[in-house]
Design a protein around this motif. Structure first.
Motif, PDB file in Angstrom:
ATOM      1  N   LEU A  55       0.855  -1.187   0.000  1.00 51.77           N
ATOM      2  CA  LEU A  55       0.000   0.000   0.000  1.00 51.77           C
ATOM      3  C   LEU A  55       0.889   1.235   0.000  1.00 51.77           C
ATOM      4  N   SER A  56       0.700   2.118  -0.974  1.00 49.11           N
ATOM      5  CA  SER A  56       1.569   3.285  -1.143  1.00 49.11           C
ATOM      6  C   SER A  56       1.252   4.360  -0.102  1.00 49.11           C
ATOM      7  N   LYS A  57       2.179   5.277   0.071  1.00 53.17           N
ATOM      8  CA  LYS A  57       1.978   6.390   1.014  1.00 53.17           C
ATOM      9  C   LYS A  57       0.784   7.257   0.613  1.00 53.17           C
ATOM     10  N   PRO A  58       0.614   7.629  -0.686  1.00 53.93           N
ATOM     11  CA  PRO A  58      -0.583   8.400  -1.051  1.00 53.93           C
ATOM     12  C   PRO A  58      -1.885   7.654  -0.743  1.00 53.93           C
ATOM     13  N   PHE A  59      -1.893   6.349  -0.954  1.00 52.72           N
ATOM     14  CA  PHE A  59      -3.095   5.567  -0.651  1.00 52.72           C
ATOM     15  C   PHE A  59      -3.374   5.592   0.852  1.00 52.72           C
ATOM     16  N   LEU A  60      -2.353   5.376   1.651  1.00 50.49           N
ATOM     17  CA  LEU A  60      -2.536   5.387   3.101  1.00 50.49           C
ATOM     18  C   LEU A  60      -3.050   6.748   3.572  1.00 50.49           C
TER      19      LEU A  60
ATOM     20  N   VAL B   4      13.463  -7.051   4.146  1.00 47.54           N
ATOM     21  CA  VAL B   4      12.423  -6.064   4.428  1.00 47.54           C
ATOM     22  C   VAL B   4      12.966  -4.664   4.184  1.00 47.54           C
ATOM     23  N   GLY B   5      12.183  -3.830   3.486  1.00 48.99           N
ATOM     24  CA  GLY B   5      12.585  -2.453   3.227  1.00 48.99           C
ATOM     25  C   GLY B   5      11.866  -1.491   4.154  1.00 48.99           C
ATOM     26  N   ASN B   6      12.015  -0.209   3.896  1.00 45.75           N
ATOM     27  CA  ASN B   6      11.389   0.836   4.711  1.00 45.75           C
ATOM     28  C   ASN B   6      10.622   1.782   3.802  1.00 45.75           C
ATOM     29  N   LEU B   7       9.339   1.863   4.025  1.00 44.34           N
ATOM     30  CA  LEU B   7       8.481   2.728   3.220  1.00 44.34           C
ATOM     31  C   LEU B   7       8.492   4.168   3.734  1.00 44.34           C
ATOM     32  N   ASN B   8       9.016   4.388   4.930  1.00 41.22           N
ATOM     33  CA  ASN B   8       9.094   5.731   5.532  1.00 41.22           C
ATOM     34  C   ASN B   8       7.727   6.412   5.622  1.00 41.22           C
ATOM     35  N   GLU B   9       6.751   5.643   6.017  1.00 47.22           N
ATOM     36  CA  GLU B   9       5.384   6.145   6.088  1.00 47.22           C
ATOM     37  C   GLU B   9       4.882   6.328   7.517  1.00 47.22           C
TER      38      GLU B   9
ATOM     39  N   ARG C  60       1.502   8.501  12.152  1.00 45.99           N
ATOM     40  CA  ARG C  60       1.410   8.836  13.572  1.00 45.99           C
ATOM     41  C   ARG C  60       0.898  10.257  13.766  1.00 45.99           C
ATOM     42  N   GLU C  61       1.410  11.193  12.957  1.00 46.76           N
ATOM     43  CA  GLU C  61       0.977  12.593  13.054  1.00 46.76           C
ATOM     44  C   GLU C  61      -0.493  12.750  12.681  1.00 46.76           C
ATOM     45  N   GLN C  62      -0.996  11.838  11.838  1.00 42.32           N
ATOM     46  CA  GLN C  62      -2.400  11.901  11.424  1.00 42.32           C
ATOM     47  C   GLN C  62      -3.334  11.211  12.424  1.00 42.32           C
ATOM     48  N   GLY C  63      -2.780  10.701  13.503  1.00 37.70           N
ATOM     49  CA  GLY C  63      -3.616  10.079  14.527  1.00 37.70           C
ATOM     50  C   GLY C  63      -3.789   8.580  14.393  1.00 37.70           C
ATOM     51  N   VAL C  64      -3.078   7.953  13.448  1.00 35.86           N
ATOM     52  CA  VAL C  64      -3.135   6.500  13.288  1.00 35.86           C
ATOM     53  C   VAL C  64      -2.308   5.832  14.392  1.00 35.86           C
ATOM     54  N   VAL C  65      -2.823   4.775  14.960  1.00 34.82           N
ATOM     55  CA  VAL C  65      -2.107   4.031  15.991  1.00 34.82           C
ATOM     56  C   VAL C  65      -1.187   3.021  15.312  1.00 34.82           C
ATOM     57  N   LEU C  66       0.103   3.074  15.606  1.00 35.77           N
ATOM     58  CA  LEU C  66       1.052   2.115  15.071  1.00 35.77           C
ATOM     59  C   LEU C  66       1.060   0.871  15.957  1.00 35.77           C
ATOM     60  N   ALA C  67       0.921  -0.279  15.343  1.00 31.32           N
ATOM     61  CA  ALA C  67       0.745  -1.510  16.107  1.00 31.32           C
ATOM     62  C   ALA C  67       1.922  -1.796  17.027  1.00 31.32           C
ATOM     63  N   GLU C  68       3.153  -1.552  16.557  1.00 27.95           N
ATOM     64  CA  GLU C  68       4.309  -1.870  17.385  1.00 27.95           C
ATOM     65  C   GLU C  68       4.391  -0.971  18.614  1.00 27.95           C
ATOM     66  N   GLU C  69       3.850   0.240  18.520  1.00 27.31           N
ATOM     67  CA  GLU C  69       3.830   1.121  19.683  1.00 27.31           C
ATOM     68  C   GLU C  69       2.708   0.722  20.647  1.00 27.31           C
ATOM     69  N   LEU C  70       1.560   0.342  20.103  1.00 24.32           N
ATOM     70  CA  LEU C  70       0.468  -0.145  20.942  1.00 24.32           C
ATOM     71  C   LEU C  70       0.868  -1.434  21.655  1.00 24.32           C
ATOM     72  N   TYR C  71       1.663  -2.242  20.989  1.00 24.79           N
ATOM     73  CA  TYR C  71       2.096  -3.523  21.551  1.00 24.79           C
ATOM     74  C   TYR C  71       2.910  -3.353  22.832  1.00 24.79           C
TER      75      TYR C  71
END
Length: 325
Positions: A180-185, A214-219, A224-235
């Protein structure tokens, strides 16, 4: 009034036939496979070939289920449902898989985590299965993960939960394809954040890696700034369980999910609800594996070859969330 003798004999004969018929129909359900002489010879042959975990029982390829460290999706699709079926009929002896997989085999009497890295396996010996073959329905029964993990941990989200699974890694020795691309997200957040609590999963350090870098999409910073919860931080709040079990708990509490081709898609298919999947390339469409997904448990499943169609479909997710509220 006395019943005539001929009629009495006829009634007794009919009752006897009915009992025999009932016994014959119940026998296959009650009969437990036993280890035959042929099974013993087959187990010896596999041991000599360096495959000690292949132990046939009756018509089943093995009473020990060994994933051989295969790709995650194949394990979810083949090994887990087969192992669960064996457990239900009382024939599962042991399960063997990768680090962090005990949660997938909660029903196993003896689970071993032997492999620390996944790989492509051309033939899965303990289930007599090749990748992309449709599983044998007679020995394939997915466990009800949704019921088992729904109340394992306490999750406090103010809105219905939307899970977004992504990946960004080398595929078939090529740069990332199914992601899933950054613009899509960004568009997903804009369209869905008013109706959903969004949790984003693109695991890196908490899972067993396979043979693809594994690469890095830098997304993640933008999300996070948009209010999305990152799973690894919630974990970090649930470190008493494995990351895989944490994912199962999230899935058990979500009815709306977006994923991509690969292992996460198979894991998502084991849970009821709506699943929207991006598939740009891969053998699943060619070999018809997605046809089996509804059998795994997902109740509303769509496959998309581009992100534009997925954004249109997301509006239907919003309607569903509004109706469920």
């Amino acid at each position: 009034m006395a019943i005539p003798e001929r009629r009495t004999k006829r009634i007794l004969w009919r009752n006897k036939m009915q009992r025999e018929q009932n016994q014959s129909t119940q026998l296959p359900c009650q009969a437990r496979p036993t280890i035959s002489l042929a099974n013993r010879f087959s187990a010896l042959k596999h041991r000599l070939q360096g495959k000690p975990n292949v132990r046939p029982i009756g018509a089943y390829p093995s009473s020990i289920i060994d994933s051989q460290g295969c790709e995650f999706g194949y394990e979810m699709f083949y090994h887990v449902p087969y192992a669960y079926h064996l457990a239900k009929i009382g024939c599962l002896q042991r399960t063997v898989s990768c680090l962090g997989t005990e949660c997938f085999y909660f029903f196993s009497p003896d689970h071993h985590e032997r492999y620390d890295r996944r790989q492509f396996v051309k033939y899965m010996d303990s289930i007599a299965q090749q990748p992309h073959e449709s599983p044998d329905a007679n020995r394939w029964e997915p466990p009800n993960f949704a019921v088992h993990y729904r109340n394992k941990i306490e999750l406090n989200f103010p809105k219905p939960l939307l899970l977004v699974f992504n990946k960004y890694n080398i595929e078939w020795d090529h740069p990332p394809i199914n992601f899933l691309s950054k613009p899509f997200l960004d568009r997903v957040v804009q369209k869905a954040s008013d109706r959903f609590s969004i949790v984003y999963l693109r695991p890196t350090s908490h899972i067993v890696h396979d043979h693809m870098p594994v690469g890095n999409l830098n997304e993640k910073e933008q999300l996070r700034e948009q209010g999305v919860v990152l799973a690894e931080e919630l974990y970090e709040n649930y470190r008493h369980i494995s990351f895989n079990e944490f994912q199962l708990c999230l899935l058990a509490n979500s009815q709306h999910r977006i994923s991509v081709q690969g292992g996460a898609a198979y894991m998502n298919a084991l849970f009821p609800g709506q699943l929207m999947l991006l598939h740009r390339y891969g053998g699943e469409q060619l070999h018809g594996n997605y046809v089996d997904f509804p059998r795994m448990g997902v109740t509303d499943f769509t496959v998309h070859n581009n992100e534009f169609d997925m954004l249109d479909r997301l509006d239907y997710f919003k309607c569903s969330a509004r109706n469920a509220a």
